[in-house]
Design a protein around this motif. Structure first.
Motif, PDB file in Angstrom:
ATOM      1  N   ILE A   1      42.766  12.608  17.821  1.00  0.00           N
ATOM      2  CA  ILE A   1      43.059  13.967  18.276  1.00  0.00           C
ATOM      3  C   ILE A   1      44.510  14.045  18.732  1.00  0.00           C
ATOM      4  O   ILE A   1      44.959  13.219  19.529  1.00  0.00           O
ATOM      5  CB  ILE A   1      42.136  14.382  19.432  1.00  0.00           C
ATOM      6  CG1 ILE A   1      40.680  14.331  18.983  1.00  0.00           C
ATOM      7  CG2 ILE A   1      42.478  15.773  19.933  1.00  0.00           C
ATOM      8  CD1 ILE A   1      39.688  14.584  20.076  1.00  0.00           C
ATOM      9  N   SER A   2      45.209  15.039  18.255  1.00  0.00           N
ATOM     10  CA  SER A   2      46.601  15.253  18.627  1.00  0.00           C
ATOM     11  C   SER A   2      46.694  16.248  19.779  1.00  0.00           C
ATOM     12  O   SER A   2      45.852  17.142  19.909  1.00  0.00           O
ATOM     13  CB  SER A   2      47.395  15.810  17.447  1.00  0.00           C
ATOM     14  OG  SER A   2      47.400  14.900  16.393  1.00  0.00           O
TER      15      SER A   2
ATOM     16  N   ALA B   1      45.298  20.221  20.172  1.00  0.00           N
ATOM     17  CA  ALA B   1      44.133  20.438  19.319  1.00  0.00           C
ATOM     18  C   ALA B   1      43.128  21.432  19.895  1.00  0.00           C
ATOM     19  O   ALA B   1      42.458  22.129  19.145  1.00  0.00           O
ATOM     20  CB  ALA B   1      43.424  19.110  19.050  1.00  0.00           C
TER      21      ALA B   1
ATOM     22  N   GLU C   1      43.138  21.803  28.596  1.00  0.00           N
ATOM     23  CA  GLU C   1      43.908  20.804  27.859  1.00  0.00           C
ATOM     24  C   GLU C   1      45.138  20.483  28.676  1.00  0.00           C
ATOM     25  O   GLU C   1      45.872  21.378  29.095  1.00  0.00           O
ATOM     26  CB  GLU C   1      44.311  21.351  26.490  1.00  0.00           C
ATOM     27  CG  GLU C   1      45.043  20.308  25.672  1.00  0.00           C
ATOM     28  CD  GLU C   1      45.427  20.813  24.297  1.00  0.00           C
ATOM     29  OE1 GLU C   1      46.627  20.708  23.983  1.00  0.00           O
ATOM     30  OE2 GLU C   1      44.556  21.285  23.552  1.00  0.00           O
TER      31      GLU C   1
END
Length: 112
Positions: free
Chosen positions: A48-49, A52, A87
Motif C-alpha cells: 500500500i502506498s 491510498a 490516513e
C-alpha cells in the motif's frame, strides 16, 4: 447494501486504551501500514502506498469494523460514531469504541 473491503495487510500495534467520555474502552491501531508487503493473497502480494485511502475516507461512505470479517458481528460503525479512521504518514489508523455486545466484549478481550 453495505460495501466491505477485507484488508489482509500487516498491522501494527493494536491495543485497548481508555475510551472517550461515556465509553470505557477503545481499540486503537493501524489497519494497514504503508510500504509494507501484504501476506500472501493467493500467489501474489501487494504493497500500500501513501495516499491510498485518502479519497475513500473523504467520500464519507459507511465503514464498518467487523469481528472476523463477519458483517453480522459489527464492533464499530463510522455513521454511529463508534469507528473513526484516518490516513497519516504511517498508514490507515483506526479507533473503535465497541458497544456492550458479545462481539464488542469479545473484541476487547482478544486485543487485551
Amino acid at each position: 447494501m453495505i460495501e466491505t473491503t477485507e484488508l489482509r495487510f500487516k498491522t501494527s500495534e493494536i491495543r485497548v486504551a481508555p475510551g472517550r467520555s461515556g465509553q470505557p474502552t477503545a481499540i486503537r491501531g493501524y489497519a494497514a501500514v504503508f510500504n509494507s508487503i501484504s501476506e500472501d493473497l493467493g500467489g501474489f502480494t501487494e504493497k500500500i502506498s501513501p495516499g491510498a485511502f485518502r479519497s475513500a475516507i473523504a467520500v464519507g461512505k459507511e465503514i464498518l469494523a467487523l469481528m472476523h470479517h463477519d458483517v453480522k458481528q459489527i464492533i464499530g460503525r463510522r455513521s454511529a460514531g463508534t469507528l473513526s479512521v484516518a490516513e497519516d504518514t504511517r498508514g490507515l489508523s483506526f479507533e473503535i469504541y465497541p458497544g456492550d455486545t458479545t462481539a464488542g466484549r469479545d473484541a476487547v478481550e482478544m486485543v487485551r
